[in-house]
Every structure is written in structure tokens, then in C-alpha cells.
Design an enzyme around this catalytic site. Structure first.
Site, PDB file in Angstrom:
ATOM      1  N   TYR A  95       5.697  43.781 -34.676  1.00 50.78           N
ATOM      2  CA  TYR A  95       6.320  43.525 -35.985  1.00 50.78           C
ATOM      3  C   TYR A  95       7.344  44.617 -36.292  1.00 50.78           C
ATOM      4  CZ  TYR A  95       6.984  43.972 -40.994  1.00 50.78           C
ATOM      5  OH  TYR A  95       7.556  44.142 -42.226  1.00 50.78           O
ATOM      6  N   SER A 115      11.868  47.871 -43.181  1.00 47.07           N
ATOM      7  CA  SER A 115      10.583  48.443 -43.574  1.00 47.07           C
ATOM      8  C   SER A 115      10.534  49.924 -43.248  1.00 47.07           C
ATOM      9  CB  SER A 115       9.481  47.718 -42.804  1.00 47.07           C
ATOM     10  OG  SER A 115       8.260  48.416 -42.903  1.00 47.07           O
ATOM     11  N   LYS A 156      11.735  44.735 -36.708  1.00 40.74           N
ATOM     12  CA  LYS A 156      12.524  45.288 -37.827  1.00 40.74           C
ATOM     13  C   LYS A 156      13.532  46.298 -37.290  1.00 40.74           C
ATOM     14  CE  LYS A 156      10.747  42.996 -41.133  1.00 40.74           C
ATOM     15  NZ  LYS A 156      11.533  41.896 -41.679  1.00 40.74           N
TER      16      LYS A 156
HETATM   17  P1  NAD Z   1       5.944  36.563 -47.006  1.00 38.62           P
HETATM   18  O1  NAD Z   1       5.232  36.160 -45.762  1.00 38.62           O
HETATM   19  O2  NAD Z   1       5.279  36.352 -48.300  1.00 38.62           O
HETATM   20  O3  NAD Z   1       7.404  35.889 -47.054  1.00 38.62           O
HETATM   21  C1  NAD Z   1       8.121  35.585 -45.876  1.00 38.62           C
HETATM   22  C2  NAD Z   1       8.547  34.133 -45.983  1.00 38.62           C
HETATM   23  O4  NAD Z   1       9.296  33.768 -44.807  1.00 38.62           O
HETATM   24  C3  NAD Z   1       7.371  33.168 -46.066  1.00 38.62           C
HETATM   25  O5  NAD Z   1       7.546  32.329 -47.173  1.00 38.62           O
HETATM   26  C4  NAD Z   1       7.414  32.395 -44.743  1.00 38.62           C
HETATM   27  O6  NAD Z   1       6.949  31.076 -44.895  1.00 38.62           O
HETATM   28  C5  NAD Z   1       8.892  32.467 -44.412  1.00 38.62           C
HETATM   29  N1  NAD Z   1       9.219  32.349 -42.984  1.00 38.62           N
HETATM   30  C6  NAD Z   1       8.688  33.021 -41.937  1.00 38.62           C
HETATM   31  N2  NAD Z   1       9.272  32.640 -40.791  1.00 38.62           N
HETATM   32  C7  NAD Z   1      10.224  31.699 -41.116  1.00 38.62           C
HETATM   33  C8  NAD Z   1      11.137  30.929 -40.369  1.00 38.62           C
HETATM   34  N3  NAD Z   1      11.218  31.026 -39.047  1.00 38.62           N
HETATM   35  N4  NAD Z   1      11.948  30.073 -41.035  1.00 38.62           N
HETATM   36  C9  NAD Z   1      11.880  29.950 -42.380  1.00 38.62           C
HETATM   37  N5  NAD Z   1      11.011  30.646 -43.139  1.00 38.62           N
HETATM   38  C10 NAD Z   1      10.188  31.518 -42.507  1.00 38.62           C
HETATM   39  O7  NAD Z   1       6.341  38.119 -46.843  1.00 38.62           O
HETATM   40  P2  NAD Z   1       6.912  39.140 -47.896  1.00 38.62           P
HETATM   41  O8  NAD Z   1       5.872  40.153 -48.147  1.00 38.62           O
HETATM   42  O9  NAD Z   1       7.531  38.417 -49.024  1.00 38.62           O
HETATM   43  O10 NAD Z   1       8.033  39.839 -47.014  1.00 38.62           O
HETATM   44  C11 NAD Z   1       9.375  39.414 -47.032  1.00 38.62           C
HETATM   45  C12 NAD Z   1      10.148  40.217 -45.984  1.00 38.62           C
HETATM   46  O11 NAD Z   1      10.014  41.610 -46.259  1.00 38.62           O
HETATM   47  C13 NAD Z   1       9.634  40.024 -44.558  1.00 38.62           C
HETATM   48  O12 NAD Z   1      10.729  40.031 -43.672  1.00 38.62           O
HETATM   49  C14 NAD Z   1       8.771  41.238 -44.343  1.00 38.62           C
HETATM   50  O13 NAD Z   1       8.665  41.578 -42.977  1.00 38.62           O
HETATM   51  C15 NAD Z   1       9.530  42.293 -45.122  1.00 38.62           C
HETATM   52  N6  NAD Z   1       8.706  43.416 -45.545  1.00 38.62           N
HETATM   53  C16 NAD Z   1       7.566  43.171 -46.253  1.00 38.62           C
HETATM   54  C17 NAD Z   1       6.751  44.229 -46.651  1.00 38.62           C
HETATM   55  C18 NAD Z   1       5.477  43.993 -47.413  1.00 38.62           C
HETATM   56  O14 NAD Z   1       4.659  44.883 -47.518  1.00 38.62           O
HETATM   57  N7  NAD Z   1       5.254  42.810 -48.003  1.00 38.62           N
HETATM   58  C19 NAD Z   1       7.117  45.544 -46.314  1.00 38.62           C
HETATM   59  C20 NAD Z   1       8.299  45.760 -45.603  1.00 38.62           C
HETATM   60  C21 NAD Z   1       9.084  44.682 -45.214  1.00 38.62           C
HETATM   61  C1  UD1 Z   2       1.347  48.317 -43.340  1.00 36.43           C
HETATM   62  C2  UD1 Z   2       1.975  48.217 -41.986  1.00 36.43           C
HETATM   63  C3  UD1 Z   2       3.483  48.350 -42.111  1.00 36.43           C
HETATM   64  C4  UD1 Z   2       4.022  47.312 -43.103  1.00 36.43           C
HETATM   65  C5  UD1 Z   2       3.292  47.498 -44.436  1.00 36.43           C
HETATM   66  C6  UD1 Z   2       3.702  46.491 -45.461  1.00 36.43           C
HETATM   67  C7  UD1 Z   2       0.272  49.091 -40.452  1.00 36.43           C
HETATM   68  C8  UD1 Z   2      -0.093  50.174 -39.488  1.00 36.43           C
HETATM   69  N1  UD1 Z   2       1.428  49.230 -41.106  1.00 36.43           N
HETATM   70  O1  UD1 Z   2       1.648  49.583 -43.889  1.00 36.43           O
HETATM   71  O2  UD1 Z   2       4.090  48.149 -40.849  1.00 36.43           O
HETATM   72  O3  UD1 Z   2       5.407  47.481 -43.276  1.00 36.43           O
HETATM   73  O4  UD1 Z   2       1.880  47.353 -44.219  1.00 36.43           O
HETATM   74  O5  UD1 Z   2       3.275  45.202 -45.087  1.00 36.43           O
HETATM   75  O6  UD1 Z   2      -0.452  48.129 -40.600  1.00 36.43           O
HETATM   76  N2  UD1 Z   2      -6.214  50.846 -46.196  1.00 36.43           N
HETATM   77  C9  UD1 Z   2      -7.569  50.995 -46.332  1.00 36.43           C
HETATM   78  N3  UD1 Z   2      -8.330  49.875 -46.361  1.00 36.43           N
HETATM   79  C10 UD1 Z   2      -7.816  48.610 -46.265  1.00 36.43           C
HETATM   80  C11 UD1 Z   2      -6.418  48.470 -46.136  1.00 36.43           C
HETATM   81  C12 UD1 Z   2      -5.644  49.611 -46.081  1.00 36.43           C
HETATM   82  O7  UD1 Z   2      -8.072  52.122 -46.423  1.00 36.43           O
HETATM   83  O8  UD1 Z   2      -8.587  47.635 -46.278  1.00 36.43           O
HETATM   84  C13 UD1 Z   2      -5.368  52.059 -46.202  1.00 36.43           C
HETATM   85  C14 UD1 Z   2      -4.551  52.260 -44.940  1.00 36.43           C
HETATM   86  O9  UD1 Z   2      -5.276  52.967 -43.978  1.00 36.43           O
HETATM   87  C15 UD1 Z   2      -3.340  53.031 -45.492  1.00 36.43           C
HETATM   88  C16 UD1 Z   2      -3.172  52.475 -46.912  1.00 36.43           C
HETATM   89  O10 UD1 Z   2      -4.430  51.904 -47.249  1.00 36.43           O
HETATM   90  O11 UD1 Z   2      -3.624  54.404 -45.568  1.00 36.43           O
HETATM   91  C17 UD1 Z   2      -2.096  51.404 -47.030  1.00 36.43           C
HETATM   92  O12 UD1 Z   2      -2.348  50.402 -46.046  1.00 36.43           O
HETATM   93  P1  UD1 Z   2      -1.515  49.034 -46.004  1.00 36.43           P
HETATM   94  O13 UD1 Z   2      -1.499  48.412 -47.347  1.00 36.43           O
HETATM   95  O14 UD1 Z   2      -2.037  48.220 -44.858  1.00 36.43           O
HETATM   96  O15 UD1 Z   2      -0.031  49.520 -45.718  1.00 36.43           O
HETATM   97  P2  UD1 Z   2       0.547  50.438 -44.532  1.00 36.43           P
HETATM   98  O16 UD1 Z   2      -0.466  50.730 -43.504  1.00 36.43           O
HETATM   99  O17 UD1 Z   2       1.240  51.593 -45.160  1.00 36.43           O
END
Ligand code: NAD
Ligand code: UD1
Length: 338
Positions: free
Chosen positions: A149, A124, A153
């Protein structure tokens, strides 16, 4: 290739499955369904035209994983499984460290035992902390993560690089995702948060559909063009395709590869709200609230390395992201629930 997809029922995993099959790969999903639904995989199966093999297994369950890896010979693992809610990780640090760290340790050990030493890991932008330079390149030093979290990562990146350093048969690709939003064009799969959404786009779509009264905009006094936080939003389909491109790095035995996966464009909270309203013709009432603790002003990347080395670059812009997020929400007001 035959790919083990951990966390494949989740938001990014389900979209990645579609792109893997479209590119001629096949997959087996391991997910404990803690934060997802089997229905997502049923719908992916309809899109790709075949059922996706699925094991409801926790990656910390060594025996369960052994069964899956004994049954199939995998070329690579794409490792999405993990807990991802920033606020919850502050309240439940042990659960987050235990799930994300220990789960990855067990996974790596079982993979090694079965001779699968290729992994693509979901990292991330959070590993950069408050970034030293904008746009962020992969050379930018990692920063201080303000929550457990983010720590998982950052630490897992180090663990994976140490594993590769000790045994160079391993190939490790670390994809540092920026802010994934959007959904597949059919509107049948998408992001399905539990409870009150923490992230911006699911909150906007729930306001637009009338589930929540108004969006709180967290701060309008940042040093940005309109005072609200700027982020690098990326369409989840583009992000999914980055995983397919990362397989090419694995195939040429890259050792360790680290890539920013974003568009390189920064949009403020109000830019996103305005684009959403314009593209979809719906209202999104909002009010300005205090800053959210731990937030930074600006975060967007330089994605040039992924283009040069993986041949990947984002195709979709903010309009498509807003259109497809809304298409998913309006077709599935209650997510995957009936
Ligand atoms: P998500 O929660 O939709 O998907 C994660 C999946 O992992 C889920 O289906 C959950 O049930 C499964 N899971 C969790 N723990 C587990 C375990 N111990 N064993 C088996 N399955 C397990 O999340 P996502 O948004 O699809 O994210 C996927 C990956 O990308 C995650 O590692 C997340 O941290 C990373 N990531 C997500 C974002 C984002 O904004 N969505 C940003 C950066 C990184
Ligand atoms: C967040 C996480 C980051 C994670 C990413 C994807 C934090 C501090 N960081 O990033 O670790 O990898 O999500 O899951 O939580 N915002 C509003 N109102 C809302 C929600 C968000 O104004 O109700 C604003 C936030 O202040 C930010 C932007 O929208 O400026 C994006 O927020 P968000 O979607 O939560 O992502 P990040 O904070 O970038």
C-alpha cells in the site's frame, strides 16, 4: 471550479464533497463502491442541498471514464480512489499494485486526452517510512515503505511528478495525510470499515459501542512519553478543507506542490483512549498487546508549509475528533447498512 472526485463515496471523499460545495465548487463522483456505499452520497446530498452526480465506474475502466470526461469539462481532479488497507496489501500485493497504479495510469491518460491537467492526489505520511526527523517536514527524505500500500503511494507520487516534468501544463498537488479521524458534525457520514477495523479510532468506537470486547494497545515499550505509539491525528473535516485550499495552488498554476496535512501535535494511543473516555463519558477497556509489525514509535508533522502556501491550518483538536467519531458511531452502529 468543476471537480472530478474519484473515490468520492469513501470516508475522506464524502467529507471533501461537503467542503467543496460549501466553497462554491461543484463535483462529479466516480467510485466503484468497492469500499463504500451510495448511501454516503445520498447523505452528502442532503447536507449540501443538492444531489451529487455519481457514476458507479472503476477508474481502470477506460471506456467508463471516457464517458464521464466527455460529458463534463473538469477544472481539476481530486483523486481519492484506491485500496488502503495496509495488512490486506501485504496479503494481496498484486491486487493493490494493479488497482492503485493501473487505476491512476488510466485516469491520467483519460484526463490528458480531455485537456484536464490538474490533479490533487491523496498521499500519506507512510511515504516517510521511519521518519528521519520529527516533526516531519516536506524536506524530510522519503523512507522505506514496509508494505505494498505504502509503495503505491510513494511510486504514484513519482509518477505524477514525472508527468508534470514532461508536460508543464500539468499541476500536481500531493497531500500527505497524517491520521484522519472524526466525522461531520451531523453524525450522518463517517468512517465505515469492513470487518475488524485496522485503525485505532474505529476500533475504539466499536469497543465503546459494545461490538468488540476490548482494545489491544500494540506495544507500551516505545520511546514515547507513555510507551505507546504517537501519531498526528487530524479531524477529517480539517483534512477535507485542505483540499479546497489546495485548489488555490492549482489555480495559480503551482506546477508541483507537496504538503503535509496534519495538526503538528502528537498523541499516544493512551492519550487518545483517555481523551475519548473523558469527552464522551463511555468506557473503553483495553489491554497491552505485543507491538504490531511495521509500526513506528512516533510520527507527527510540521504543517507550516501548508499554512504559508495554502493558507490552511487545522482548527479542531483531539476532543472534537473524539466527540465526532463517537457521534457518528452511536448514531450509526452498523455504518451505512440498514
Ligand atoms: P475509502 O476506502 O473510504 O475511500 C476510497 C474510495 O475509493 C472507496 O469509496 C472505494 O470504493 C473507491 N475505489 C477504490 N478503488 C477504486 C477503483 N479502482 N475505481 C473506483 N473507485 C475505487 O478510503 P479513504 O480513507 O477515504 O481514503 C481516501 C484516499 O486517501 C485513499 O487513496 C487512501 O489511500 C488515502 N489515504 C487515506 C488515509 C486514511 O487514514 N484514511 C491516510 C492516508 C491516505
Ligand atoms: C496506518 C498505516 C498507514 C496508513 C494509516 C492511515 C500501518 C503500519 N500504517 O497508520 O500506512 O496511512 O494507517 O490509514 O498500518 N493501534 C493500537 N491498536 C489498534 C490499532 C492501532 O494500539 O487496534 C495503535 C498503532 O500501533 C499506532 C496507532 O494506534 O501506534 C495508530 O494506528 P493506526 O490507526 O493503524 O494508524 P497508523 O499505524 O499510524
Amino acid at each position: 471550479m468543476k471537480i472530478l472526485v474519484t473515490g468520492g463515496a469513501g470516508f475522506i471523499g464524502s467529507h471533501t464533497l461537503i467542503e467543496l460545495y460549501a466553497a462554491g465548487h461543484t463535483a462529479v463522483v466516480v467510485d466503484n463502491l468497492y469500499n463504500s456505499s451510495k448511501e454516503a452520497l445520498n447523505r452528502v446530498g442532503k447536507i449540501v442541498g443538492e444531489e451529487i452526480p455519481f457514476y458507479q465506474t472503476d477508474i481502470r475502466d477506460r471506456e467508463g471514464l471516457e464517458k464521464v470526461l466527455s460529458r463534463y469539462q473538469f477544472d481539476c481532479c481530486i483523486h481519492f480512489a484506491g485500496l488502503k488497507a495496509v495488512g490486506e496489501s501485504v496479503a494481496k500485493p498484486l491486487e493493490y499494485y494493479e488497482n492503485n497504479m493501473n487505476g491512476t495510469f488510466v485516469l491520467l491518460d483519460v484526463m490528458r486526452k480531455h485537456g484536464c491537467k490538474n490533479i490533487i492526489f491523496s498521499s500519506s505520511a507512510t511515504v516517510y517510512g521511519d521518519p528521519a526527523v520529527i516533526p516531519i517536514t516536506e524536506q524530510c527524505p522519503k523512507g522505506h515503505c514496509t508494505n505494498p500500500y505504502g509503495q503505491t503511494k510513494s511510486m504514484l507520487e513519482e509518477v505524477l511528478m514525472d508527468v508534470q516534468k514532461a508536460d508543464q501544463e500539468w499541476n500536481v498537488v500531493l497531500l500527505r495525510y497524517f491520521n484522519p479521524i472524526g466525522a461531520y458534525k451531523t453524525g450522518t457520514i463517517g468512517e465505515n470499515p469492513n470487518g475488524i477495523p485496522n485503525n485505532l479510532m474505529p476500533y475504539i468506537t466499536q469497543v465503546a459501542i459494545g461490538k468488540r470486547k476490548e482494545l489491544g494497545v500494540f506495544g507500551n515499550d516505545y520511546d514515547t512519553h507513555d510507551g505507546t505509539g504517537v501519531r498526528d491525528y487530524i479531524h477529517v473535516v480539517d483534512l477535507a478543507k485542505a483540499h479546497v485550499c489546495a485548489l488555490s495552488a492549482i489555480a495559480r498554476q503551482c506546477g508541483v506542490g507537496i504538503y503535509n496535512i496534519g495538526t503538528g501535535h502528537g498523541y499516544s494511543v493512551l492519550d487518545v483512549v483517555n481523551a475519548f473516555v473523558k469527552v464522551n463519558g463511555v468506557d473503553v477497556p483495553y489491554s497491552i498487546k505485543p507491538r504490531r509489525p511495521g509500526d513506528i514509535a512516533t510520527c507527527y508533522c510540521d504543517p507550516a508549509k501548508a499554512k504559508a502556501e495554502l493558507g490552511w491550518e487545522a482548527q479542531y483538536g483531539i476532543e472534537e475528533m473524539c466527540r465526532d467519531s463517537w457521534n457518528w458511531q452511536k448514531n450509526n452502529p452498523n455504518g451505512y447498512a440498514e
